[in-house]
Scaffold this active site. Sequence first.
Site, PDB file in Angstrom:
ATOM      1  N   ASP A 265       0.837  -1.193   0.000  1.00 33.75           N
ATOM      2  CA  ASP A 265       0.000   0.000   0.000  1.00 33.75           C
ATOM      3  C   ASP A 265       0.874   1.245   0.000  1.00 33.75           C
ATOM      4  OD1 ASP A 265       0.779  -0.932   2.493  1.00 33.75           O
ATOM      5  OD2 ASP A 265      -1.209  -0.874   3.370  1.00 33.75           O
TER       6      ASP A 265
ATOM      7  N   GLU B 216      -5.766   3.384   3.519  1.00 32.49           N
ATOM      8  CA  GLU B 216      -6.214   3.985   4.773  1.00 32.49           C
ATOM      9  C   GLU B 216      -7.661   4.455   4.713  1.00 32.49           C
ATOM     10  OE1 GLU B 216      -4.710   3.852   7.461  1.00 32.49           O
ATOM     11  OE2 GLU B 216      -2.616   3.480   6.951  1.00 32.49           O
TER      12      GLU B 216
END
Length: 379
Positions: free
Chosen positions: A73, A132
């Site tokens: 990520d 997130e």
Amino acid sequence: MLTSEQLIKIRRDLHQIPELALHEYQTQKYLLQVIGNFNQKYIETRTCSELPTVILVRVSGKKPQKTIGYRADIDGLPVQEQTGLPFASHNQGQMHACGHDIHMTVALGILDYFCEHQPQDNLLFFFQPAEESESGAKKAYEAGIFTGKWRPDEFFALHDTPDLPTGTIGCRLGTLFAGTTEINIDLYGKDGHAAYPQQANDMVVAAAALIEQIQTIISRSIDPIAGGVITIGKVRAGTVRNAIAGHAHLEGTIRGLTQKMIEKIDQRLREITQGIAHSYNAKVDLQLNQGGYWPVENDPQITNEFINYMKENPQINYQEMQPAMTGEDFGYLLAQIPGTMFWLGVDDDAQLHSATFNPHEEAIEVGIKAVVGFLKSHM
């Protein structure tokens, strides 16, 4: 091959340019520059118009029997960094407070190795935006980017943790991270004067009853051995002490260790809010938003093989983990494609999402060697 000094420089460069979900353009540009300097003989790189900050890198295997995916990520958090480091974030109010700079650097190190040492099986590296928030994994999957030769048969990913010694690998069979659902509830009644309650319909009272009943879902509807969490973290109603509030707004979160558990909690919450609506002659609007934050449920067979490799490797410090109630959208991918997520220890006093989070960089090389070794044994 990237040296220790180069890996640390990459991590620090990335640490200085954190960007929020779906706006990781500078990060993507930097990653593409690094990848462009690797041996290009076995790799193919693509971006996707459907999700502009995605990067996919495919490494062709010698005699491929499958395609193994690896996710890193790339987004940061809306946190103002307070580490005082010379390579602190240059972007005001944004920080890699969850260690995604570590995640990206480890992935680049693994990719670099297999660019120089062609693997047996195909590898697919997925540099993912918006972990997130915004459910980047789900957006990518639903955009259809994992099709044809770009679809992995398995998926792996790591998450760093300050709670383990530097370089320690942590994993478990079953659920590693809980799934999460956002709760938004609006209750509508009738405003009125505090002296004439019979002429109003008080939503503070209705909200209080609802909150109390919500707390019975975990204690009376969920197996106590399985566990789950409901938290109502925000309540807003009324404007003045001597007026009855005709509207109340509640916000909260659900955490569950399996998707079935989350769905059961969701259903009980719907039933309870409907009951409150009837009991208090109110209109109740319940919104549940899970997005892609499904439980990270590790595949039994693949994870067992991963754990055995880590346990048997004398150069790796392995630790069995308990489930964490934090959320991760990699769970959505694991619900579509079998695989494993694991922890990489970075040993810090500050916690994830903290403004002072400062992971130990020595973990980067340990993580690269552990994953490279496992993938070679797994092919």
